[in-house]
Motif scaffolding. Structure first.
Motif, PDB file in Angstrom:
ATOM      1  N   ALA A  88       8.867  -1.377  14.525  1.00  0.00           N
ATOM      2  CA  ALA A  88       9.797  -1.339  15.664  1.00  0.00           C
ATOM      3  C   ALA A  88       9.449  -2.420  16.677  1.00  0.00           C
ATOM      4  CB  ALA A  88       9.768   0.043  16.310  1.00  0.00           C
ATOM      5  N   ALA A  89       8.142  -2.617  16.878  1.00  0.00           N
ATOM      6  CA  ALA A  89       7.702  -3.648  17.821  1.00  0.00           C
ATOM      7  C   ALA A  89       8.169  -5.023  17.352  1.00  0.00           C
ATOM      8  CB  ALA A  89       6.174  -3.619  17.945  1.00  0.00           C
ATOM      9  N   ALA A  90       7.985  -5.273  16.049  1.00  0.00           N
ATOM     10  CA  ALA A  90       8.402  -6.564  15.498  1.00  0.00           C
ATOM     11  C   ALA A  90       9.906  -6.742  15.627  1.00  0.00           C
ATOM     12  CB  ALA A  90       7.966  -6.665  14.044  1.00  0.00           C
ATOM     13  N   GLN A  91      10.631  -5.640  15.457  1.00  0.00           N
ATOM     14  CA  GLN A  91      12.093  -5.734  15.583  1.00  0.00           C
ATOM     15  C   GLN A  91      12.516  -6.081  17.001  1.00  0.00           C
ATOM     16  OE1 GLN A  91      13.892  -2.210  14.001  1.00  0.00           O
ATOM     17  NE2 GLN A  91      14.405  -3.236  12.065  1.00  0.00           N
ATOM     18  N   ARG A  92      11.739  -5.609  17.952  1.00  0.00           N
ATOM     19  CA  ARG A  92      12.043  -5.955  19.349  1.00  0.00           C
ATOM     20  C   ARG A  92      11.658  -7.396  19.646  1.00  0.00           C
ATOM     21  NH1 ARG A  92       9.582  -0.906  20.314  1.00  0.00           N
ATOM     22  NH2 ARG A  92       7.632  -1.953  20.835  1.00  0.00           N
ATOM     23  N   GLY A  93      10.990  -8.042  18.685  1.00  0.00           N
ATOM     24  CA  GLY A  93      10.566  -9.424  18.891  1.00  0.00           C
ATOM     25  C   GLY A  93       9.183  -9.544  19.474  1.00  0.00           C
ATOM     26  N   GLU A  94       8.405  -8.440  19.421  1.00  0.00           N
ATOM     27  CA  GLU A  94       7.044  -8.481  19.953  1.00  0.00           C
ATOM     28  C   GLU A  94       6.050  -8.763  18.827  1.00  0.00           C
ATOM     29  OE1 GLU A  94       6.493  -4.739  21.903  1.00  0.00           O
ATOM     30  OE2 GLU A  94       8.230  -5.039  23.191  1.00  0.00           O
ATOM     31  N   ARG A  95       4.827  -9.089  19.241  1.00  0.00           N
ATOM     32  CA  ARG A  95       3.770  -9.304  18.259  1.00  0.00           C
ATOM     33  C   ARG A  95       2.997  -8.004  18.110  1.00  0.00           C
ATOM     34  NH1 ARG A  95       2.778 -14.622  17.437  1.00  0.00           N
ATOM     35  NH2 ARG A  95       0.570 -14.410  17.009  1.00  0.00           N
ATOM     36  N   ALA A  96       2.718  -7.661  16.845  1.00  0.00           N
ATOM     37  CA  ALA A  96       2.033  -6.396  16.601  1.00  0.00           C
ATOM     38  C   ALA A  96       0.911  -6.603  15.603  1.00  0.00           C
ATOM     39  CB  ALA A  96       3.017  -5.360  16.083  1.00  0.00           C
ATOM     40  N   LEU A  97      -0.155  -5.820  15.809  1.00  0.00           N
ATOM     41  CA  LEU A  97      -1.321  -5.903  14.930  1.00  0.00           C
ATOM     42  C   LEU A  97      -1.608  -4.515  14.370  1.00  0.00           C
ATOM     43  CD1 LEU A  97      -3.892  -7.420  13.892  1.00  0.00           C
ATOM     44  CD2 LEU A  97      -4.991  -6.771  16.019  1.00  0.00           C
ATOM     45  N   LEU A  98      -1.659  -4.440  13.050  1.00  0.00           N
ATOM     46  CA  LEU A  98      -2.019  -3.183  12.388  1.00  0.00           C
ATOM     47  C   LEU A  98      -3.378  -3.381  11.742  1.00  0.00           C
ATOM     48  CD1 LEU A  98      -1.421  -0.331  11.242  1.00  0.00           C
ATOM     49  CD2 LEU A  98      -0.153  -1.408   9.415  1.00  0.00           C
ATOM     50  N   LEU A  99      -4.369  -2.644  12.261  1.00  0.00           N
ATOM     51  CA  LEU A  99      -5.727  -2.769  11.735  1.00  0.00           C
ATOM     52  C   LEU A  99      -6.018  -1.532  10.908  1.00  0.00           C
ATOM     53  CD1 LEU A  99      -8.481  -4.243  11.820  1.00  0.00           C
ATOM     54  CD2 LEU A  99      -9.011  -2.884  13.826  1.00  0.00           C
ATOM     55  N   SER A 100      -6.297  -1.743   9.634  1.00  0.00           N
ATOM     56  CA  SER A 100      -6.492  -0.592   8.751  1.00  0.00           C
ATOM     57  C   SER A 100      -7.931  -0.515   8.275  1.00  0.00           C
ATOM     58  CB  SER A 100      -5.566  -0.688   7.547  1.00  0.00           C
ATOM     59  OG  SER A 100      -5.886   0.333   6.632  1.00  0.00           O
ATOM     60  N   PHE A 101      -8.496   0.696   8.366  1.00  0.00           N
ATOM     61  CA  PHE A 101      -9.829   0.927   7.826  1.00  0.00           C
ATOM     62  C   PHE A 101      -9.737   1.683   6.499  1.00  0.00           C
ATOM     63  CE2 PHE A 101     -11.085   0.348  12.303  1.00  0.00           C
ATOM     64  CZ  PHE A 101     -12.095  -0.577  12.118  1.00  0.00           C
ATOM     65  N   ASP A 102      -8.516   2.016   6.103  1.00  0.00           N
ATOM     66  CA  ASP A 102      -8.324   2.855   4.922  1.00  0.00           C
ATOM     67  C   ASP A 102      -7.823   2.083   3.711  1.00  0.00           C
ATOM     68  OD1 ASP A 102      -9.205   5.268   5.622  1.00  0.00           O
ATOM     69  OD2 ASP A 102      -7.253   6.201   5.924  1.00  0.00           O
TER      70      ASP A 102
ATOM     71  N   ALA B   8      -8.669   5.243  13.497  1.00  0.00           N
ATOM     72  CA  ALA B   8      -9.761   4.913  14.412  1.00  0.00           C
ATOM     73  C   ALA B   8     -10.967   5.785  14.122  1.00  0.00           C
ATOM     74  CB  ALA B   8      -9.304   5.101  15.853  1.00  0.00           C
ATOM     75  N   SER B   9     -10.722   6.951  13.534  1.00  0.00           N
ATOM     76  CA  SER B   9     -11.833   7.856  13.216  1.00  0.00           C
ATOM     77  C   SER B   9     -12.757   7.273  12.158  1.00  0.00           C
ATOM     78  CB  SER B   9     -11.297   9.206  12.756  1.00  0.00           C
ATOM     79  OG  SER B   9     -10.365   9.039  11.717  1.00  0.00           O
ATOM     80  N   ALA B  10     -12.301   6.240  11.447  1.00  0.00           N
ATOM     81  CA  ALA B  10     -13.156   5.605  10.441  1.00  0.00           C
ATOM     82  C   ALA B  10     -14.391   4.996  11.091  1.00  0.00           C
ATOM     83  CB  ALA B  10     -12.382   4.533   9.689  1.00  0.00           C
ATOM     84  N   LEU B  11     -14.276   4.658  12.368  1.00  0.00           N
ATOM     85  CA  LEU B  11     -15.429   4.104  13.082  1.00  0.00           C
ATOM     86  C   LEU B  11     -16.578   5.096  13.081  1.00  0.00           C
ATOM     87  CD1 LEU B  11     -13.745   2.386  16.130  1.00  0.00           C
ATOM     88  CD2 LEU B  11     -14.824   1.286  14.189  1.00  0.00           C
ATOM     89  N   LEU B  12     -16.234   6.381  13.022  1.00  0.00           N
ATOM     90  CA  LEU B  12     -17.275   7.409  13.001  1.00  0.00           C
ATOM     91  C   LEU B  12     -18.076   7.336  11.712  1.00  0.00           C
ATOM     92  CD1 LEU B  12     -15.141  10.361  14.361  1.00  0.00           C
ATOM     93  CD2 LEU B  12     -16.827   9.057  15.611  1.00  0.00           C
ATOM     94  N   LYS B  13     -17.463   6.744  10.684  1.00  0.00           N
ATOM     95  CA  LYS B  13     -18.144   6.630   9.399  1.00  0.00           C
ATOM     96  C   LYS B  13     -19.105   5.452   9.382  1.00  0.00           C
ATOM     97  CE  LYS B  13     -14.467   6.891   6.701  1.00  0.00           C
ATOM     98  NZ  LYS B  13     -13.709   6.682   5.479  1.00  0.00           N
TER      99      LYS B  13
END
Lengths: 569, 100
Positions: free
Chosen positions: A294-308, A370-375
């Motif tokens: 949705a952010a990208a559709q609005r023309g914004e920059r978005a970052l998805l950081l995955s630990f999984d 974000a809970s992956a940080l606990l690992k």
């Protein structure tokens, strides 16, 4: 130029290590000795060498004397750092002081010669920084500790007099060590002491930094995590949080799910933090993906950081739900970055995320989970890392969504996250509702600051058309979902049909009644008219009878009065 | 001994060098102790030199001597041995000089 006065005439000299200058509020003493103590391998030597490289970078000179390593060893070790080659510059004097290794001793010695050499070298390179690495190797040769203490005092007085920033590093053998500690007593004498330590957490080295003493000046006294990478040392949490710079935006932005936006009165606030918690498979990643899409559709920059998952997997998986991440990735508006939580310390992840934020400059950020940080190792500081990270995102106005995995067999799964949830402005809980032999996904908004949100648990439906929330079917204290909801829906439809039929029947019944009543009214009317007629007839009859009676009376009267005829006929 | 800044071509005739720092008490004691020991052990033919690091600090780097007083012995093969301290321990000083 790099010297700052910190009140009471105490002058500090910037070390050029950004984080170190931050926690010391401007650097180390411009004239005087600073002791860096710690166990072997804590990074004492690296701090010294990095300071040296920094002062060389700004065009000053410096002297480094090691009592433990040769010049070649030092240069070889520092080549792995980006600033390593700088130490080969001519204004960098590295003195090999390890000649005392293997020497014999007879009585006490003094260090006047050492001071003379250091003074000579410092003047030769026109430098203000002198680093004596492994000073304990020199002092342990003294037959008594008092001589060692006296000589540290001598070094300190000399550096104050000459205006040198003197950095002494020494091993701290620890309290349980059987060997005498040659630095005992020294800490009472010097005004500035930095303590480095390291502990193994889950077999990973966790480095710590602390300013044990910095007399006469403000400084950060906390024990801070310390990282060493190819840029040198970092103190990830050194940056102070400037609350005043946090923008309080009133603008709402879409979560990417229309009906969730409706529940949240138009979406989440820009710059706010949303926590999405749930057990495995409750579609946390999908919500995150919908948000960045949705952010990208609005023309914004978005970052998805995955630990999984790997980036490609996420893109593929959410594509089946009608969420297109590939197009914004191609257009450069979206960045999907995968990191392995086990592959680093919490602080390393923290620094990496900061670097990503600096590089990509996103307006929306998702960390899944974000809970992956606990690992990752050093987990006790995972919340600290999150707090610092959220402080950064808030300050920069980055709208953040964190997902958090709650354990399936933990009945208090939600409450154990309450610490993290206090950081969040909006907390959405995803769950499985097991009912009638099936699992259904549910979504509820536990809290949303500044929003009059619904407290209703809703069913979340995933389909190739995307994510949607179903209508609420409260049933007693339950909310019906899945088949139960569908059943309830058809039940309600049948009931509605029954009601319609019943109404039609009732209308028909009434119409019949009306008809019957109308017939009755007509019958009554006819009867009324007949009765009225009868009454009229009755009146007429009576009049005729009355007339006959009159006539009879008249004839009687006539007969009684002869003068008036008086004769019967 | 010194690797980086040592002047390896520097030739010294003396085989016994005492490094001192001006008139520091330990330096004076070392000077006194050495003289006494050399006499006591009848060593008078060894070329002895004294270097004051306060006047010639670069010599400290050349020889790698940073603590004073220090007594250095350079044997015929160029191998160096150093005895640090004010030489107050007679036994270790005698031991050191026995190689001469």
């Amino acid at each position: 130029m790099n010297d700052t006065t910190a009140g009471h005439g105490l002058v500090k000299r910037a070390t050029g290590i950004h984080h170190l200058d931050t926690v010391t509020h401007g650097g180390l003493l411009a004239g005087g000795a600073t002791l860096v103590i710690g166990e072997p391998g804590c990074g004492k030597t690296i701090i010294g060498l990095q300071i040296l490289a920094s002062v060389l970078a700004r065009g000053e000179g410096g002297v480094f004397m090691s009592f433990e390593e040769s010049r070649e060893q030092i240069l070889r070790n520092t080549d792995s750092f980006r600033w390593g080659p700088r130490l080969r510059e001519s204004r960098c004097e590295i003195i090999d002081g390890q000649s005392m290794k293997g020497a014999e001793f007879s009585g006490t010695f003094d260090i006047d010669g050492l001071l003379a050499v250091l003074d000579l070298c410092a003047r030769r390179v026109e430098g203000n920084w002198i680093i004596l690495d492994g000073i304990d190797q020199l002092l342990r040769r003294q037959p008594d500790s008092q001589s060692a203490i006296d000589q540290i005092a001598q070094l300190n007085d000399w550096s104050i007099e000459k205006g040198y920033s003197l950095l002494l590093t020494g091993k701290h053998t620890g309290n349980d060590s059987p060997h005498p500690d040659h630095l005992t007593g020294i800490e009472f004498m010097l005004n500035t002491i930095l303590v480095l330590s390291s502990t193994l957490v889950d077999k990973r080295l966790n480095r710590r930094f602390r300013i044990a003493k910095y007399r006469g000046t403000r400084h950060n006294p906390n024990e801070l995590a310390m990282l060493i990478d190819d840029a040198g040392i970092h103190l990830p949490y050194a940056e102070p949080f400037v609350a005043a710079s946090v923008p309080a935006a009133g603008q709402r932005i879409s979560t990417g799910i229309e009906r969730l936006d409706k529940i949240l009165e138009g979406g989440v606030y820009r710059g706010s933090t949303t926590l999405i918690s749930g057990q495995p498979g409750t579609s946390k990643t999908t919500l995150g993906a919908a948000f960045v899409a949705a952010a990208a559709q609005r023309g914004e920059r978005a970052l998805l950081l995955s630990f999984d998952e790997f980036a490609r997997q996420i893109v593929r998986n959410v594509a089946t739900l009608g969420i297109d991440l590939q197009s914004p990735i191609d257009s450069g508006q979206l960045s999907v970055v995968a990191r392995a939580s086990w592959d680093g310390l919490v602080e390393e992840h923290y620094m990496a995320v900061l670097a990503l934020l600096d590089d990509f400059q996103p307006e929306c950020l998702v960390i899944d989970p974000a809970s992956a940080l606990l690992k990752s190792s050093g987990a006790e500081s995972a919340f600290l890392a999150l707090e610092h990270l959220l402080a950064v995102t808030r300050t920069r106005g980055i709208t953040t969504m964190l997902t958090s995995l709650s354990e399936a067999d933990d009945p208090f799964g939600e409450s154990s996250l309450s610490h993290a949830s206090t950081l969040a402005d909006t907390w959405i809980v995803l769950r499985y509702q097991i009912n009638g032999g099936e699992r259904n996904r549910s979504l509820s908004v536990v809290k949303s600051r500044g929003t009059a949100h619904s407290n209703q648990v809703r069913e979340m439906i995933l389909s190739p058309r995307g994510v949607d929330l179903a209508d609420v079917y409260p049933f007693g204290s339950e909310v019906l979902m899945g088949t139960a909801r569908v059943q309830k829906e058809s039940e309600e439809a049948a009931m509605r049909q029954r009601q319609v039929k019943e109404r039609v029947r009732q209308q028909q019944r009434l119409e019949v009644e009306i008809e019957r009543t109308r017939t009755l009214i007509q019958q009554g009317q006819t009867e009324l008219e007949r009765l009225q007629e009868e009454l009229v007839t009755e009146h007429r009859d009576q009049t005729q009878t009355d007339r006959g009676a009159d006539r009879h009376q008249d004839s009687i009267l006539r007969r009684r009065n002869p003068s008036q005829g008086g004769q019967d006929q | 001994m010194n690797r980086a800044l040592a002047d390896d071509n520097h030739q010294h005739n003396a085989t016994l060098i005492l490094f001192v720092t001006g008139e520091a008490p330990r330096s004076r004691r070392a000077h006194h102790n050495l003289t006494a020991a050399l006499e006591a052990n009848s060593i008078d033919d060894a070329p002895t030199r004294e270097i004051d690091l306060l006047r010639e600090p670069q010599e400290a780097i050349s020889f790698g001597i940073f603590a004073t007083p220090a007594l250095m012995h350079i044997d015929a093969s160029g191998k160096r041995r150093v005895l640090y301290g004010d030489l107050s321990d007679e036994y270790s000083l005698k031991n050191f000089l026995s190689a001469l």
